[in-house]
Write an enzyme that holds these catalytic residues in place. Sequence first.
Site, PDB file in Angstrom:
ATOM      1  N   PHE A   1       0.015  -1.307  15.731  1.00 41.25           N
ATOM      2  CA  PHE A   1       0.720  -1.025  16.988  1.00 41.25           C
ATOM      3  C   PHE A   1       0.290   0.305  17.599  1.00 41.25           C
ATOM      4  CE2 PHE A   1       3.963  -3.500  14.437  1.00 41.25           C
ATOM      5  CZ  PHE A   1       3.695  -4.715  15.059  1.00 41.25           C
ATOM      6  N   ASN A   2      -0.792   0.880  17.083  1.00 38.97           N
ATOM      7  CA  ASN A   2      -1.323   2.153  17.611  1.00 38.97           C
ATOM      8  C   ASN A   2      -0.242   3.229  17.717  1.00 38.97           C
ATOM      9  OD1 ASN A   2      -3.757   0.334  19.256  1.00 38.97           O
ATOM     10  ND2 ASN A   2      -4.307   2.184  18.144  1.00 38.97           N
ATOM     11  N   SER A   3       0.514   3.374  16.656  1.00 39.11           N
ATOM     12  CA  SER A   3       1.586   4.367  16.477  1.00 39.11           C
ATOM     13  C   SER A   3       2.727   4.221  17.470  1.00 39.11           C
ATOM     14  CB  SER A   3       1.039   5.804  16.467  1.00 39.11           C
ATOM     15  OG  SER A   3       0.745   6.303  17.747  1.00 39.11           O
TER      16      SER A   3
ATOM     17  N   TYR B   1       2.373  10.227   0.953  1.00 36.09           N
ATOM     18  CA  TYR B   1       3.550   9.703   1.634  1.00 36.09           C
ATOM     19  C   TYR B   1       4.821  10.238   0.980  1.00 36.09           C
ATOM     20  CZ  TYR B   1       0.090   6.356   3.399  1.00 36.09           C
ATOM     21  OH  TYR B   1      -1.018   5.768   3.954  1.00 36.09           O
TER      22      TYR B   1
ATOM     23  N   LYS C   1      -4.004   5.807  -3.255  1.00 28.07           N
ATOM     24  CA  LYS C   1      -5.129   6.577  -2.725  1.00 28.07           C
ATOM     25  C   LYS C   1      -5.408   7.812  -3.561  1.00 28.07           C
ATOM     26  CE  LYS C   1      -3.950   4.800   1.829  1.00 28.07           C
ATOM     27  NZ  LYS C   1      -2.570   4.334   1.582  1.00 28.07           N
TER      28      LYS C   1
ATOM     29  N   ASP D   1       0.840  -1.201   0.000  1.00 30.27           N
ATOM     30  CA  ASP D   1       0.000   0.000   0.000  1.00 30.27           C
ATOM     31  C   ASP D   1       0.871   1.246   0.000  1.00 30.27           C
ATOM     32  OD1 ASP D   1      -2.595   1.521   0.486  1.00 30.27           O
ATOM     33  OD2 ASP D   1      -1.402   2.133   2.223  1.00 30.27           O
TER      34      ASP D   1
ATOM     35  N   LEU E   1       2.214  -0.184  21.348  1.00 31.44           N
ATOM     36  CA  LEU E   1       2.185  -1.647  21.460  1.00 31.44           C
ATOM     37  C   LEU E   1       3.499  -2.312  21.050  1.00 31.44           C
ATOM     38  CD1 LEU E   1      -1.462  -2.383  20.227  1.00 31.44           C
ATOM     39  CD2 LEU E   1      -0.580  -2.513  22.559  1.00 31.44           C
TER      40      LEU E   1
END
Length: 338
Positions: free
Chosen positions: A237-239, A60, A85, A55, A242
């Site tokens: 990993f929630n930024s 980016y 996108k 992706d 995690l």
Amino acid sequence: MARTFEKRRVGQTSLEITTLGLGGASLAGIFSAVPADQARATVSHALDAGLNYLDTAPQYGLGRSEHLVGDVLRTRRADAVMSTKVGRLLKPVSPENQDKGAWVDPLPFDQLYDYSYDGVMRSFEDSLQRLGVSSIDILYVHDIGTATHGVEANNMLWQQLASGGYRALRELRDSGVISAIGLGVNEWEVLMEAMALGDWDVFLLAGRYTLLEQTSLSPFMTTCAERGASVVVGGPFNSGILVGGATFNYAKAPEAIVAKVKAIEAVCKEFNVPLPAAALQFPLTHPVVCNVLPGPRSPAELDGILDWWDIKIPTELWTTLAAKGLLAVGTPIPGGTA
């Protein structure tokens, strides 16, 4: 050496993607630089390892990620299912006047939001040029919603999507130029609004269905199941929180989040499972999730992710998390629900 990954179907399309993919944002140098050769080597390493889903997006590195991913895909297009996108057009700007955002060394462009019919069509053609390929498999509408634009601006941009942008995506899909359409966002609520516009194949949702947070479980995930749409889980990993970091949603984690992570990690230690391994594999316990999409910055980081991927998670870990109230009620886990 290539592993054998499970593949899951994207919505009701003919696309099948490996349950682990490669996200292209980090490769473009967000917060810290990534050398171009290292980025290209990471993409090649992912394909060599057996991953088939990549992706990227115009945002980016303001075009950099698409160029880097395209450098590899031009010789290995048959190996990969690729998404990019729409919603941002890139316009040339002198480097001294550029808004670089969090990108360390972006290409010399600024971004212009445009979700209209013409904007979607132009964005698609521009991405083909940057990637240097003749086809793209999945197109996502990128970052529409109040979290990005605020209420007033989003109302105007949503009207662009509703009055023309969605039609452009449908035309591209119906003509066979692309195979699947969806949205790529950080807030699940806007995806419920999108379902009122028409049918979508797949949603890339970052951070809202993770080991730490299942806020999208109902009504969003349940509606996807009813309508035959798939979910790609970004930001597993929630930024960073995690994987031993201190950030959640790209900011310093609140105390309540830190406490919950410690409680989850204690259960993982009980079963001798690294927290990142559980975080990486958790989303796939939900039947609508077809892929988990981390963003390693190097082949070595990807190898670390693959090591976590290979760890066998005992069913008892999930049931213990559920019993301790660390998973939302109704979360699908092996053998039942939380």
